[in-house]
Write a protein that holds these residues in place. Sequence first.
Motif, PDB file in Angstrom:
ATOM      1  N   HIS A  68       6.957 -38.874 -34.988  1.00  0.00           N
ATOM      2  CA  HIS A  68       5.523 -38.911 -34.749  1.00  0.00           C
ATOM      3  C   HIS A  68       4.792 -37.805 -35.509  1.00  0.00           C
ATOM      4  CE1 HIS A  68       7.510 -36.382 -31.766  1.00  0.00           C
ATOM      5  NE2 HIS A  68       6.416 -35.647 -31.756  1.00  0.00           N
ATOM      6  N   LEU A  69       5.543 -36.872 -36.106  1.00  0.00           N
ATOM      7  CA  LEU A  69       4.923 -35.782 -36.862  1.00  0.00           C
ATOM      8  C   LEU A  69       4.848 -36.103 -38.348  1.00  0.00           C
ATOM      9  CD1 LEU A  69       6.716 -32.770 -35.153  1.00  0.00           C
ATOM     10  CD2 LEU A  69       4.505 -33.749 -34.595  1.00  0.00           C
ATOM     11  N   ILE A  70       5.208 -37.325 -38.751  1.00  0.00           N
ATOM     12  CA  ILE A  70       5.198 -37.703 -40.158  1.00  0.00           C
ATOM     13  C   ILE A  70       3.767 -37.702 -40.677  1.00  0.00           C
ATOM     14  CG2 ILE A  70       5.747 -39.551 -41.783  1.00  0.00           C
ATOM     15  CD1 ILE A  70       7.980 -40.398 -39.887  1.00  0.00           C
ATOM     16  N   GLU A  71       3.566 -37.088 -41.834  1.00  0.00           N
ATOM     17  CA  GLU A  71       2.237 -37.030 -42.428  1.00  0.00           C
ATOM     18  C   GLU A  71       1.852 -38.402 -42.971  1.00  0.00           C
ATOM     19  OE1 GLU A  71       0.216 -34.574 -42.316  1.00  0.00           O
ATOM     20  OE2 GLU A  71       1.589 -33.127 -41.405  1.00  0.00           O
ATOM     21  N   TRP A  72       0.559 -38.595 -43.172  1.00  0.00           N
ATOM     22  CA  TRP A  72       0.049 -39.905 -43.575  1.00  0.00           C
ATOM     23  C   TRP A  72       0.513 -40.319 -44.963  1.00  0.00           C
ATOM     24  CZ3 TRP A  72      -2.850 -40.612 -47.926  1.00  0.00           C
ATOM     25  CH2 TRP A  72      -3.426 -39.484 -48.513  1.00  0.00           C
ATOM     26  N   ASP A  73       0.812 -39.341 -45.830  1.00  0.00           N
ATOM     27  CA  ASP A  73       1.214 -39.674 -47.195  1.00  0.00           C
ATOM     28  C   ASP A  73       2.735 -39.725 -47.363  1.00  0.00           C
ATOM     29  OD1 ASP A  73       1.578 -37.007 -46.753  1.00  0.00           O
ATOM     30  OD2 ASP A  73       0.744 -36.350 -48.664  1.00  0.00           O
ATOM     31  N   THR A  74       3.473 -39.812 -46.240  1.00  0.00           N
ATOM     32  CA  THR A  74       4.930 -39.881 -46.281  1.00  0.00           C
ATOM     33  C   THR A  74       5.390 -41.260 -45.836  1.00  0.00           C
ATOM     34  OG1 THR A  74       5.091 -37.529 -45.731  1.00  0.00           O
ATOM     35  CG2 THR A  74       7.071 -38.859 -45.419  1.00  0.00           C
TER      36      THR A  74
ATOM     37  N   GLY B  23      -6.173 -38.106 -42.873  1.00  0.00           N
ATOM     38  CA  GLY B  23      -5.271 -38.039 -41.726  1.00  0.00           C
ATOM     39  C   GLY B  23      -4.925 -39.427 -41.232  1.00  0.00           C
ATOM     40  N   GLU B  24      -4.070 -39.460 -40.226  1.00  0.00           N
ATOM     41  CA  GLU B  24      -3.607 -40.730 -39.687  1.00  0.00           C
ATOM     42  C   GLU B  24      -3.143 -40.532 -38.254  1.00  0.00           C
ATOM     43  OE1 GLU B  24       0.222 -41.875 -41.008  1.00  0.00           O
ATOM     44  OE2 GLU B  24      -0.054 -44.019 -40.644  1.00  0.00           O
ATOM     45  N   LYS B  25      -3.394 -41.533 -37.422  1.00  0.00           N
ATOM     46  CA  LYS B  25      -2.838 -41.560 -36.069  1.00  0.00           C
ATOM     47  C   LYS B  25      -2.069 -42.858 -35.940  1.00  0.00           C
ATOM     48  CE  LYS B  25      -2.237 -40.133 -31.843  1.00  0.00           C
ATOM     49  NZ  LYS B  25      -1.444 -38.930 -31.546  1.00  0.00           N
ATOM     50  N   ARG B  26      -0.739 -42.757 -35.743  1.00  0.00           N
ATOM     51  CA  ARG B  26       0.114 -43.933 -35.706  1.00  0.00           C
ATOM     52  C   ARG B  26       0.305 -44.430 -34.279  1.00  0.00           C
ATOM     53  NH1 ARG B  26       4.930 -43.980 -36.580  1.00  0.00           N
ATOM     54  NH2 ARG B  26       5.450 -41.769 -36.473  1.00  0.00           N
ATOM     55  N   TYR B  27       0.313 -45.735 -34.125  1.00  0.00           N
ATOM     56  CA  TYR B  27       0.617 -46.401 -32.871  1.00  0.00           C
ATOM     57  C   TYR B  27       1.643 -47.491 -33.172  1.00  0.00           C
ATOM     58  CZ  TYR B  27      -3.677 -44.069 -31.588  1.00  0.00           C
ATOM     59  OH  TYR B  27      -4.629 -43.107 -31.371  1.00  0.00           O
TER      60      TYR B  27
END
Length: 579
Positions: A90-96, A128-132
């Motif tokens: 869940h800590l993966i950055e948006w560009d990874t 940024g990004e918030k993943r669900y």
Amino acid sequence: MEKIRDKGGRFISKGKQSKITSIESNRQKNVTVEVPSTNSQSDPNDPPPDPNDDLQDPIHILEHSYAYDPSINGHCDEEVVPDENEDTSHLIEWDTGRRILELGFVVNKLIEGCYKCKHSLNLRDICGEKRYGLGSLLHIKCTLCSTVNYVPTGKRHSRSDNNGIRAFDVNTKVALGMLHAGIGEKKLSMLLSVLNIPPLSKTSLKKSEREVGRAVEDVAKNSCKEFATAEVESFGNDDLSVSFDGGWQKRGSGRSYSSLSGHAAMIGKETGKCIAYATRNKFCRVCERAERTKKDIPEHDCRKNWSGSSKAMEPDMCIGMMKDLQDSNIHIGSIIMDNDSTTVARARAEVNPALKKQCDRNHTLKQFTNKLYELKKSKNYKELNSKTIQHLSKCFKYCISQNENDPSGMKKNLEAIGRHVYGDHTFCESWCKYLASPLTYKPIQLPYHRYLNNLDLKSDLTSLLSLYISQADKLVDLGSTQPNESLNNTIASKTPKQNFYSGSESNDFRVAAAIAQKNLGHQYVTEVNERLLLSPGEITSSNARKVDLKRKKTKETEDTRKKGHRKRWTSIDRRSQQK
């Protein structure tokens, strides 16, 4: 680095402390994201903001209301609180890594532009990004007014059991794909990780599986009701003839059965479709955990419905299905199954005293072959080797196939089998090649191309065949449980026996998926999507039609081959009769 203690007062290791520090750092990043003030208005003529709304933008209200970061006075769907035992995906950055995007949907959102100034957005301005799960909210900064917009990567829908909070369609569909393909959370995570896509958390996937699974069960049960009605209409009366067979999710040794779950199904003789099914489960993980920790059992969808032996599951499921059908004014008059007398005896005692039983063709052939091997093992006959047993089984199979509804012919040909392998062709008919060329014929199917000569073996073989001669009236009217065996293979592909799914609802969901596929083909996936109010998609529907069409053509080819085989044997019989 200063040591800190947890809530229990124990010191935390460096690894845990580093993880907590990174989580706090990530939260700080979310807090520092620029968010428009709720009191700001782009036009003084606009109506004043409603104090009950967190954000006044209609795009946020309609598309993003369910998934704001908790630190920005919102609430999110499917968020899992990280603990020390989980990974840090869940800590993966948006560009990874890679992401799954609905291109048309995202393009439309970018064209709609900034919710504040309506200036078009660009993916290169992601901050940024918030993943669900497999869906995300992309934080895109407007180049004109510097406002951060939240753009979803795909469509979303509301869940009935989620307090109105909406979930990404892709998360629900990946759970349906998991059930359809017969894989679990681990294999799905392996697949996504190889694709370099951040996987879903276990809790998010389980939540989606439960949403999909209930819809799959509804589709399976409705299809059974429809085909039960069709079976009555095609059969002409209420006393139906069905084939019945069960199975377990754990392999049995033949002597010991210890599976924690089982399934069974009834398939109509006329339609070839499942008209009823049932499952039995002896274990529930939630109940077991509560009992082990001596706590109250939480509210959950418990599927534990059996406490007896695994072997006794099959008769109980048969009786339960017959009673359920009887409540719908559908009566079973004849049942095709293996040579299990317990199930029929209980069904006659509890449901229908006049119930007729038809033996299964494949089980009867297998039983005959097993008795030959038992005879070989007990008497140690050298002539009764694998080649001899294979030839005797082949002759027995031909006898069964060529004497349907002919008891006298069945008795004569069964007696001929025992004489044939010893060179006596008095009772042989067209199937015996000796009659066509007596001078040149050699028994090439027997060891060393010679007839058998052991008289003790001949006596035992005659006794064995006499048992079947006495049951000739049953042998001329055998049924087939092949549709049930095919269904069991489908169930095994969705609930592999090396995996355990019976601790929760997952096993029942997967059995229901197999039943729906048996009745509706792969098109059941489309019906499940429609029941969930999701768009099935053209690719999903097209692939389902393609697979079903291929299966239909394969079946037609097999039927044509069988028909040609029967014609060939009929012509041989006619030529032999003319001679």
